[in-house]
Design a protein around this motif. Structure first.
Motif, mmCIF file in Angstrom:
data_model
loop_
_atom_site.group_PDB
_atom_site.id
_atom_site.type_symbol
_atom_site.label_atom_id
_atom_site.label_comp_id
_atom_site.label_asym_id
_atom_site.label_seq_id
_atom_site.Cartn_x
_atom_site.Cartn_y
_atom_site.Cartn_z
ATOM 1 N N GLY A 132 -1.512 -4.752 -0.942
ATOM 2 C CA GLY A 132 -0.131 -4.409 -1.106
ATOM 3 C C GLY A 132 0.700 -5.487 -1.746
ATOM 4 O O GLY A 132 1.811 -5.222 -2.170
ATOM 5 N N GLY A 133 0.174 -6.692 -1.801
ATOM 6 C CA GLY A 133 0.962 -7.747 -2.407
ATOM 7 C C GLY A 133 2.153 -8.100 -1.552
ATOM 8 O O GLY A 133 2.053 -8.202 -0.341
ATOM 9 N N ASN A 134 3.291 -8.285 -2.152
ATOM 10 C CA ASN A 134 4.499 -8.707 -1.457
ATOM 11 C C ASN A 134 5.297 -7.490 -0.999
ATOM 12 O O ASN A 134 6.415 -7.244 -1.432
ATOM 13 N N ILE A 135 4.715 -6.716 -0.097
ATOM 14 C CA ILE A 135 5.357 -5.508 0.405
ATOM 15 C C ILE A 135 5.118 -5.445 1.910
ATOM 16 O O ILE A 135 4.041 -5.784 2.386
ATOM 17 N N SER A 136 6.141 -5.057 2.644
ATOM 18 C CA SER A 136 5.978 -4.967 4.091
ATOM 19 C C SER A 136 5.177 -3.714 4.451
ATOM 20 O O SER A 136 5.069 -2.773 3.663
ATOM 21 N N GLN A 137 4.623 -3.717 5.644
ATOM 22 C CA GLN A 137 3.833 -2.578 6.099
ATOM 23 C C GLN A 137 4.692 -1.316 6.164
ATOM 24 O O GLN A 137 4.238 -0.224 5.806
ATOM 25 N N CYS A 138 5.932 -1.461 6.570
ATOM 26 C CA CYS A 138 6.842 -0.319 6.650
ATOM 27 C C CYS A 138 7.073 0.296 5.263
ATOM 28 O O CYS A 138 7.011 1.510 5.097
ATOM 29 N N GLU A 139 7.321 -0.560 4.276
ATOM 30 C CA GLU A 139 7.528 -0.070 2.905
ATOM 31 C C GLU A 139 6.253 0.562 2.345
ATOM 32 O O GLU A 139 6.298 1.581 1.659
ATOM 33 N N LYS A 140 5.104 -0.066 2.655
ATOM 34 C CA LYS A 140 3.832 0.478 2.182
ATOM 35 C C LYS A 140 3.575 1.861 2.782
ATOM 36 O O LYS A 140 3.142 2.786 2.083
ATOM 37 N N ASP A 141 3.877 2.023 4.062
ATOM 38 C CA ASP A 141 3.701 3.327 4.714
ATOM 39 C C ASP A 141 4.614 4.381 4.100
ATOM 40 O O ASP A 141 4.196 5.525 3.874
ATOM 41 N N ARG A 142 5.865 3.994 3.802
ATOM 42 C CA ARG A 142 6.802 4.936 3.175
ATOM 43 C C ARG A 142 6.299 5.364 1.800
ATOM 44 O O ARG A 142 6.343 6.548 1.454
ATOM 45 N N LEU A 143 5.824 4.404 1.000
ATOM 46 C CA LEU A 143 5.292 4.737 -0.320
ATOM 47 C C LEU A 143 4.058 5.615 -0.220
ATOM 48 O O LEU A 143 3.898 6.574 -0.988
ATOM 49 N N ASN A 144 3.174 5.310 0.729
ATOM 50 C CA ASN A 144 1.968 6.126 0.889
ATOM 51 C C ASN A 144 2.303 7.555 1.308
ATOM 52 O O ASN A 144 1.645 8.506 0.873
ATOM 53 N N ARG A 145 3.343 7.722 2.143
ATOM 54 C CA ARG A 145 3.766 9.082 2.511
ATOM 55 C C ARG A 145 4.292 9.834 1.289
ATOM 56 O O ARG A 145 3.991 11.020 1.100
ATOM 57 N N LEU A 146 5.071 9.151 0.438
ATOM 58 C CA LEU A 146 5.568 9.782 -0.794
ATOM 59 C C LEU A 146 4.425 10.146 -1.730
ATOM 60 O O LEU A 146 4.420 11.218 -2.344
ATOM 61 N N ILE A 147 3.459 9.257 -1.845
ATOM 62 C CA ILE A 147 2.291 9.523 -2.706
ATOM 63 C C ILE A 147 1.511 10.709 -2.176
ATOM 64 O O ILE A 147 1.084 11.581 -2.942
ATOM 65 N N LYS A 148 1.348 10.767 -0.857
ATOM 66 C CA LYS A 148 0.621 11.885 -0.249
ATOM 67 C C LYS A 148 1.353 13.206 -0.469
ATOM 68 O O LYS A 148 0.743 14.231 -0.799
ATOM 69 N N ARG A 149 2.678 13.171 -0.325
ATOM 70 C CA ARG A 149 3.475 14.378 -0.552
ATOM 71 C C ARG A 149 3.381 14.825 -2.019
ATOM 72 O O ARG A 149 3.201 16.008 -2.310
ATOM 73 N N ALA A 150 3.479 13.871 -2.932
ATOM 74 C CA ALA A 150 3.363 14.194 -4.359
ATOM 75 C C ALA A 150 1.978 14.741 -4.676
ATOM 76 O O ALA A 150 1.832 15.653 -5.501
ATOM 77 N N SER A 151 0.948 14.211 -4.027
ATOM 78 C CA SER A 151 -0.417 14.699 -4.242
ATOM 79 C C SER A 151 -0.550 16.169 -3.858
ATOM 80 O O SER A 151 -1.194 16.945 -4.558
ATOM 81 N N ARG A 152 0.072 16.530 -2.736
ATOM 82 C CA ARG A 152 0.014 17.937 -2.307
ATOM 83 C C ARG A 152 0.769 18.831 -3.282
ATOM 84 O O ARG A 152 0.344 19.956 -3.559
ATOM 85 N N ILE A 153 1.877 18.337 -3.817
ATOM 86 C CA ILE A 153 2.684 19.147 -4.740
ATOM 87 C C ILE A 153 1.953 19.372 -6.053
ATOM 88 O O ILE A 153 1.897 20.485 -6.561
ATOM 89 N N ILE A 154 1.358 18.312 -6.614
ATOM 90 C CA ILE A 154 0.700 18.467 -7.918
ATOM 91 C C ILE A 154 -0.737 18.950 -7.802
ATOM 92 O O ILE A 154 -1.333 19.358 -8.795
ATOM 93 N N GLY A 155 -1.296 18.909 -6.591
ATOM 94 C CA GLY A 155 -2.614 19.488 -6.377
ATOM 95 C C GLY A 155 -3.788 18.566 -6.657
ATOM 96 O O GLY A 155 -4.929 19.021 -6.665
ATOM 97 N N THR A 156 -3.552 17.296 -6.917
ATOM 98 C CA THR A 156 -4.649 16.340 -7.090
ATOM 99 C C THR A 156 -4.374 15.117 -6.233
ATOM 100 O O THR A 156 -3.229 14.685 -6.087
ATOM 101 N N GLU A 157 -5.436 14.565 -5.668
ATOM 102 C CA GLU A 157 -5.278 13.407 -4.796
ATOM 103 C C GLU A 157 -4.976 12.158 -5.619
ATOM 104 O O GLU A 157 -5.606 11.899 -6.634
ATOM 105 N N GLN A 158 -3.985 11.407 -5.168
ATOM 106 C CA GLN A 158 -3.581 10.162 -5.834
ATOM 107 C C GLN A 158 -3.966 8.977 -4.956
ATOM 108 O O GLN A 158 -4.057 9.108 -3.738
ATOM 109 N N THR A 159 -4.168 7.828 -5.574
ATOM 110 C CA THR A 159 -4.532 6.646 -4.803
ATOM 111 C C THR A 159 -3.302 6.033 -4.154
ATOM 112 O O THR A 159 -2.208 6.080 -4.691
ATOM 113 N N GLY A 160 -3.519 5.451 -2.988
ATOM 114 C CA GLY A 160 -2.432 4.828 -2.252
ATOM 115 C C GLY A 160 -2.108 3.444 -2.784
ATOM 116 O O GLY A 160 -2.746 2.928 -3.714
#
Length: 99
Positions: free
Chosen positions: A3-31
């Motif tokens: 994650g580099g210079n990112i807090s765990q809370c921010e990383k979790d928020r981004l991963n939730r957004l990525i997961k939501r976007a993956s469901r919308i577009i229909g292909t799995e994206q990397t976290g």
């Protein structure tokens, strides 16, 4: 690792957004962590080849010439420094030398 210079809370928020976007577009994206691990060797190579980069001399001083591995610098703290870019990049570099 990851994650580099990112807090765990921010990383979790981004991963939730990525997961939501993956469901919308229909292909799995990397976290965030997977993307960080994928880009880490490229960034290390960039630092290693650019002699004007501020970290270049630090990495050059850590090189073990015979094996082409890099020494891990000593850490004054237990958690913060070992999770930063240099130690993670060195571990990634040394991992590529499987015996």
């Amino acid at each position: 690792m990851g994650g580099g210079n990112i807090s765990q809370c921010e990383k979790d928020r981004l991963n939730r957004l990525i997961k939501r976007a993956s469901r919308i577009i229909g292909t799995e994206q990397t976290g965030v962590g997977d993307t960080y691990r994928a880009l880490l060797p490229q960034k290390l190579h960039t630092v290693w080849t650019d002699v004007s980069h501020p970290l270049h001399n630090l990495l050059a001083d850590q090189l073990i010439v015979r094996s082409r591995r890099l020494r891990l610098p000593s850490f004054s703290t237990k958690t913060r420094h070992p999770l930063s870019f240099i130690p993670q990049a060195i571990r990634c570099h040394n991992f590529s030398f499987n015996r």
